[in-house]
Enzyme design. Structure first.
Site: not given
Ligand code: ATR
Length: 271
Positions: A66, A102
């Site tokens: 990420k 997220d």
């Protein structure tokens, strides 16, 4: 033309993303594919450029890529910029755009499963100070949470988060019990409580009456934390919906349709 996307990780076999996106592709009758793509950390950049060459629309990115995905982007969403990590890549005209969905997945999961919840109810306690915590804190700030408390095993990491996201909305609390006192919302963003890991040991009795308790861990679905919260009469939301909801924006970026998170999807992926 078949539209292509996938999820990049190392390892990747455990990922539920192919199940989620394939369910949507099939139920919407799209000419599209979504696959699991295993790329080792040292090959990440070359791997992404290879997908662009192959005509992919973009990809999800999971552990451990990420931060590397954040670095590779030509442009990023405001929230990805604040979080410093990207879980969704979009390839447009040879350029790479990065987003982090997220926090949106986290909020959507809570508001759909517990519609009466509001950040205005009172202080929120976020346990953990890693990547997931950053995304959740960012989302809570965005929706106007009046007070966010962080508790983390490693003081320095929580302190760093506090200084980055700014006072006075964040507060570092040194003991977990103190952090719980008078909180109206609690989220565990650590891996504690996951199958095979230690449990999160916490006394919930200081929480406000009716405080909402949630966990990003979803194996098991009802973690020991959620089990204890339920037993004490607190409403709970499990973490599985966050996984489903964080997938929505990526699908829409790549395939042009906003898919729905339904009970049928949840059952299909859980199976
Ligand atoms: P993610 O991106 O999933 O949030 P991460 O960045 O590695 O993953 O962060 C993991 C979080 O879980 C951290 O807050 C970590 O605490 P430390 O900062 O002290 O490492 C927390 N965590 C992981 N294992 C833990 C354990 N056994 N006890 C307490 N906290 C733990």
């Amino acid at each position: 033309m078949t539209l292509k996307a996938g999820v990049i990780g190392w390892p990747i076999s455990h990922s539920k993303s192919p199940l989620i996106h394939s369910f949507w592709i099939q139920s919407l009758g799209l000419n599209a594919t979504y696959e699991a793509i295993a790329i080792e950390p040292e090959n990440f950049v070359a791997g992404v450029y290879d997908l662009i060459k192959k005509g992919f629309q973009g990809a999800n990115v999971t552990i451990p890529h990420k931060e590397a995905a954040f670095q590779i982007c030509d442009a990023r969403s405001e929230r990805a910029q604040k979080i410093g990590a990207v879980n969704t890549l979009v390839f447009r005209k040879g350029q790479i755009f990065g987003d982090n969905t997220d926090g949106e997945g986290f909020l959507q999961n809570i508001t759909t499963n517990h519609p009466t919840w509001s950040v205005k109810n009172g202080p929120a306690l976020v346990i953990g100070a890693g990547g997931a915590s950053r995304a959740i804190i960012c989302a809570l700030i965005e929706v106007g949470c009046p007070e966010i408390r962080i508790w983390n095993r490693t003081f320095a990491r929580a302190k760093r988060l506090q200084s980055e996201f700014g006072k006075p909305s964040l507060a570092w609390m040194d003991t977990l019990d103190k952090a719980c006192e008078g909180a109206s919302f609690l989220v565990n963003t650590t891996s504690l409580g996951m199958k095979g890991q230690d449990d999160l040991v916490i006394d919930l009795s200081g929480l406000n009456k009716g405080a909402l308790v949630t966990d990003i861990v979803y194996t098991p679905l009802i973690t020991p934390l959620l089990c204890a919260a339920k037993a004490s009469g607190f409403p709970v939301v499990d973490g599985f919906g966050m996984l489903l909801h964080q997938a929505v924006p990526g699908f829409e970026y790549w395939f042009g349709v906003r898919p729905a998170v339904t009970e049928k999807l949840r059952k299909a992926v859980l199976k």
